[in-house]
Design a protein around this motif. Structure first.
Motif, PDB file in Angstrom:
ATOM      1  N   ALA A  53      42.719 -19.254  24.457  1.00  0.00           N
ATOM      2  CA  ALA A  53      43.090 -17.881  24.078  1.00  0.00           C
ATOM      3  C   ALA A  53      42.227 -16.848  24.798  1.00  0.00           C
ATOM      4  O   ALA A  53      42.688 -15.749  25.109  1.00  0.00           O
ATOM      5  CB  ALA A  53      42.970 -17.713  22.566  1.00  0.00           C
ATOM      6  N   ASP A  54      40.974 -17.181  25.064  1.00  0.00           N
ATOM      7  CA  ASP A  54      40.083 -16.253  25.754  1.00  0.00           C
ATOM      8  C   ASP A  54      40.483 -16.068  27.218  1.00  0.00           C
ATOM      9  O   ASP A  54      40.383 -14.968  27.766  1.00  0.00           O
ATOM     10  CB  ASP A  54      38.636 -16.762  25.699  1.00  0.00           C
ATOM     11  N   ARG A  55      40.952 -17.141  27.869  1.00  0.00           N
ATOM     12  CA  ARG A  55      41.092 -17.113  29.324  1.00  0.00           C
ATOM     13  C   ARG A  55      42.523 -17.078  29.835  1.00  0.00           C
ATOM     14  O   ARG A  55      42.774 -16.528  30.904  1.00  0.00           O
ATOM     15  CB  ARG A  55      40.383 -18.348  29.916  1.00  0.00           C
ATOM     16  N   TRP A  56      43.454 -17.693  29.090  1.00  0.00           N
ATOM     17  CA  TRP A  56      44.776 -17.860  29.694  1.00  0.00           C
ATOM     18  C   TRP A  56      45.957 -17.344  28.856  1.00  0.00           C
ATOM     19  O   TRP A  56      46.886 -16.783  29.390  1.00  0.00           O
ATOM     20  CB  TRP A  56      45.014 -19.343  30.006  1.00  0.00           C
ATOM     21  N   VAL A  57      45.945 -17.541  27.544  1.00  0.00           N
ATOM     22  CA  VAL A  57      47.093 -17.194  26.709  1.00  0.00           C
ATOM     23  C   VAL A  57      46.681 -16.121  25.701  1.00  0.00           C
ATOM     24  O   VAL A  57      45.694 -16.312  24.979  1.00  0.00           O
ATOM     25  CB  VAL A  57      47.630 -18.436  25.958  1.00  0.00           C
ATOM     26  N   PRO A  58      47.387 -14.983  25.627  1.00  0.00           N
ATOM     27  CA  PRO A  58      47.053 -13.947  24.648  1.00  0.00           C
ATOM     28  C   PRO A  58      46.945 -14.528  23.238  1.00  0.00           C
ATOM     29  O   PRO A  58      47.744 -15.399  22.856  1.00  0.00           O
ATOM     30  CB  PRO A  58      48.228 -12.967  24.765  1.00  0.00           C
ATOM     31  N   ALA A  59      45.965 -14.054  22.479  1.00  0.00           N
ATOM     32  CA  ALA A  59      45.647 -14.653  21.184  1.00  0.00           C
ATOM     33  C   ALA A  59      46.831 -14.657  20.227  1.00  0.00           C
ATOM     34  O   ALA A  59      47.038 -15.616  19.481  1.00  0.00           O
ATOM     35  CB  ALA A  59      44.465 -13.921  20.553  1.00  0.00           C
ATOM     36  N   GLN A  60      47.642 -13.570  20.222  1.00  0.00           N
ATOM     37  CA  GLN A  60      48.765 -13.533  19.276  1.00  0.00           C
ATOM     38  C   GLN A  60      49.827 -14.570  19.627  1.00  0.00           C
ATOM     39  O   GLN A  60      50.465 -15.136  18.740  1.00  0.00           O
ATOM     40  CB  GLN A  60      49.369 -12.117  19.194  1.00  0.00           C
ATOM     41  N   ARG A  61      49.991 -14.868  20.938  1.00  0.00           N
ATOM     42  CA  ARG A  61      50.948 -15.912  21.340  1.00  0.00           C
ATOM     43  C   ARG A  61      50.397 -17.301  21.025  1.00  0.00           C
ATOM     44  O   ARG A  61      51.143 -18.197  20.626  1.00  0.00           O
ATOM     45  CB  ARG A  61      51.251 -15.796  22.839  1.00  0.00           C
ATOM     46  N   MET A  62      49.096 -17.476  21.223  1.00  0.00           N
ATOM     47  CA  MET A  62      48.470 -18.755  20.886  1.00  0.00           C
ATOM     48  C   MET A  62      48.550 -18.989  19.386  1.00  0.00           C
ATOM     49  O   MET A  62      48.768 -20.129  18.930  1.00  0.00           O
ATOM     50  CB  MET A  62      47.001 -18.738  21.325  1.00  0.00           C
ATOM     51  N   LEU A  63      48.392 -17.926  18.612  1.00  0.00           N
ATOM     52  CA  LEU A  63      48.506 -18.015  17.163  1.00  0.00           C
ATOM     53  C   LEU A  63      49.912 -18.451  16.767  1.00  0.00           C
ATOM     54  O   LEU A  63      50.093 -19.327  15.904  1.00  0.00           O
ATOM     55  CB  LEU A  63      48.176 -16.657  16.531  1.00  0.00           C
ATOM     56  N   ALA A  64      50.913 -17.853  17.409  1.00  0.00           N
ATOM     57  CA  ALA A  64      52.309 -18.205  17.130  1.00  0.00           C
ATOM     58  C   ALA A  64      52.586 -19.662  17.481  1.00  0.00           C
ATOM     59  O   ALA A  64      53.235 -20.393  16.715  1.00  0.00           O
ATOM     60  CB  ALA A  64      53.250 -17.284  17.908  1.00  0.00           C
ATOM     61  N   PHE A  65      52.090 -20.104  18.634  1.00  0.00           N
ATOM     62  CA  PHE A  65      52.305 -21.484  19.065  1.00  0.00           C
ATOM     63  C   PHE A  65      51.681 -22.477  18.093  1.00  0.00           C
ATOM     64  O   PHE A  65      52.309 -23.473  17.698  1.00  0.00           O
ATOM     65  CB  PHE A  65      51.719 -21.685  20.470  1.00  0.00           C
ATOM     66  N   CYS A  66      50.430 -22.215  17.714  1.00  0.00           N
ATOM     67  CA  CYS A  66      49.736 -23.137  16.807  1.00  0.00           C
ATOM     68  C   CYS A  66      50.435 -23.228  15.455  1.00  0.00           C
ATOM     69  O   CYS A  66      50.588 -24.321  14.892  1.00  0.00           O
ATOM     70  CB  CYS A  66      48.283 -22.699  16.630  1.00  0.00           C
ATOM     71  N   HIS A  67      50.875 -22.080  14.926  1.00  0.00           N
ATOM     72  CA  HIS A  67      51.558 -22.105  13.634  1.00  0.00           C
ATOM     73  C   HIS A  67      52.919 -22.792  13.738  1.00  0.00           C
ATOM     74  O   HIS A  67      53.341 -23.487  12.805  1.00  0.00           O
ATOM     75  CB  HIS A  67      51.714 -20.689  13.084  1.00  0.00           C
ATOM     76  N   ALA A  68      53.593 -22.606  14.852  1.00  0.00           N
ATOM     77  CA  ALA A  68      54.879 -23.281  15.038  1.00  0.00           C
ATOM     78  C   ALA A  68      54.697 -24.797  15.066  1.00  0.00           C
ATOM     79  O   ALA A  68      55.436 -25.540  14.403  1.00  0.00           O
ATOM     80  CB  ALA A  68      55.538 -22.804  16.331  1.00  0.00           C
ATOM     81  N   MET A  69      53.697 -25.257  15.809  1.00  0.00           N
ATOM     82  CA  MET A  69      53.445 -26.697  15.887  1.00  0.00           C
ATOM     83  C   MET A  69      52.994 -27.250  14.534  1.00  0.00           C
ATOM     84  O   MET A  69      53.436 -28.330  14.103  1.00  0.00           O
ATOM     85  CB  MET A  69      52.389 -26.988  16.956  1.00  0.00           C
ATOM     86  N   ALA A  70      52.111 -26.507  13.850  1.00  0.00           N
ATOM     87  CA  ALA A  70      51.643 -26.951  12.533  1.00  0.00           C
ATOM     88  C   ALA A  70      52.810 -27.034  11.551  1.00  0.00           C
ATOM     89  O   ALA A  70      52.893 -27.976  10.748  1.00  0.00           O
ATOM     90  CB  ALA A  70      50.575 -25.989  12.010  1.00  0.00           C
ATOM     91  N   ALA A  71      53.732 -26.053  11.630  1.00  0.00           N
ATOM     92  CA  ALA A  71      54.888 -26.047  10.727  1.00  0.00           C
ATOM     93  C   ALA A  71      55.819 -27.222  11.006  1.00  0.00           C
ATOM     94  O   ALA A  71      56.334 -27.855  10.078  1.00  0.00           O
ATOM     95  CB  ALA A  71      55.644 -24.724  10.865  1.00  0.00           C
TER      96      ALA A  71
END
Length: 374
Positions: free
Chosen positions: A63-81
């Motif tokens: 999230a710090d270097r490559w993917v905007p934090a809000q998109r990384m947040l969305a991805f992680c929650h989607a995978m967790a769901a």
């Protein structure tokens, strides 16, 4: 974006972030015990600590270097769901014959993607508040309180629907997570900083903070952090099942505490919300060390009231007292401990030291606690 709108957007984020967790964290042990996996409860709760050792750091670097934090947040929650939904589906299809290997691995994958979002959601909130030129110290705590509200609401939904006894609690968590994944994509952009200085492996994962164990003062603090982290996860993992087990006794069968255990436990989160507001006063009045000692004493009373209480009258009042004292036991150490680290550690090591504090509590402590209790 107007400041009031910014705060409202982040309140929704905080609410959903902890609603995902509240759907199963305090009730999963009851379901597992009901399908014959009572001896495996510790492994399900300890895996949260195990993945917390490395996943937040790994996702944070991305999230710090490559993917905007809000998109990384969305991805992680989607995978967790997705993985949590699969866990619920397996529980539904296998019924009472479900086994450890049926649930554990998909559940572990869900938790592995969820745990980093605790830090990511904070990162997104801080970035958005800074973009709106708001003081994060003043603006964030009232926003974070709604996370506890979300946790409580999710617990009560699972309680009143009867989901605390079955696999539907996993579906509930998955539904919250899917909603949050969609919502996260609508949040303001949190740009990555490609100019961030590359760190060594040890620095990136906060391992260089282990040097602090060379100081007796800090070593004692981190050891106590680990022990209190163990105490926290024991009550998360076993409180619901413990109170529910009284239902096997004729004199307690059908009592409100047995039938609505999650509602009773939700008083702990309500207490947590109120105690957050008391911390500034206690810190000014007594200082950080005394507040941390009060927290340690709080854990003694937390489990002491559990030991002598019961779901009947007046025993249930001791359970209520255990829930009320939880706010002091958890918040007073968690927040004052973070401030202690901030004051005692050089600025160059503060981020790593805070990471070590979380590692000792939510990582090693949590894992040791539930496995030992098991």
């Amino acid at each position: 974006m107007q400041n009031s709108n910014v705060k409202t957007r982040l309140i929704v984020l905080s609410f959903l972030q902890f609603a995902v967790w509240g759907a199963y964290l305090t009730s999963m042990g009851r379901y597992l015990g009901g399908v014959g996996m009572g001896s495996d409860i510790g492994w399900f709760y300890s895996v949260q600590g195990i993945v917390s050792i490395f996943m937040p750091a790994l996702i944070g670097i991305i999230a710090d270097r490559w993917v905007p934090a809000q998109r990384m947040l969305a991805f992680c929650h989607a995978m967790a769901a997705i993985f949590m939904g699969i866990t619920g589906y397996i529980g539904m299809s296998k019924g009472s014959g479900v086994g450890f290997n049926d649930l554990f691995w998909t559940y572990t994958m869900s938790v592995a993607f969820y745990m980093p979002t605790l830090a990511l959601s904070n990162s997104v909130s801080y970035t958005v508040l800074n973009q709106a030129r708001l003081d994060t110290v003043k603006a964030f705590p009232p926003i974070r309180v709604f996370g506890t509200v979300g946790f409580i609401v999710s617990m009560l939904i699972v309680d009143f629907t009867g989901f605390q006894n079955n696999y539907n609690q996993f579906f509930t968590s998955a539904a919250w997570g899917a909603l949050l994944a969609i919502y996260s994509m609508s949040l303001p952009n949190c740009p990555v900083d490609k100019s961030v200085e590359k760190k060594s492996f040890a620095a990136a994962f906060g391992l260089d903070a282990f040097k602090l164990f060379g100081q007796k003062r800090m070593a004692m603090f981190f050891i106590f952090s680990m022990l209190l982290g163990a105490a926290l996860q024991v009550s998360n993992g076993y409180a619901n099942m413990f109170i529910g087990s009284f239902g096997a006794m004729k004199e307690y069968a059908g009592t409100f505490a047995v039938e609505h255990t999650n509602m009773l436990i939700s008083l702990s989160q309500l207490s947590e919300t109120l105690c957050i507001l008391l911390i500034p006063f206690f810190l000014r009045k007594f200082g950080i060390k005394t507040v941390m000692l009060i927290a340690m004493l709080g854990w003694v009373f937390r489990f002491g009231f559990f030991a002598v209480g019961d779901p009947g009258m007046p025993g249930v009042l001791l359970f209520v007292m255990s829930m009320i004292v939880y706010g002091v036991a958890f918040d007073f150490f968690n927040i004052s401990g973070s401030l202690f680290v901030d004051k005692e550690v050089p600025e160059s090591q503060r981020s790593s030291a805070q990471g070590l504090f979380m590692l000792m509590t939510n990582g090693l402590g949590a894992s040791i606690g539930v496995i030992a209790a098991q």
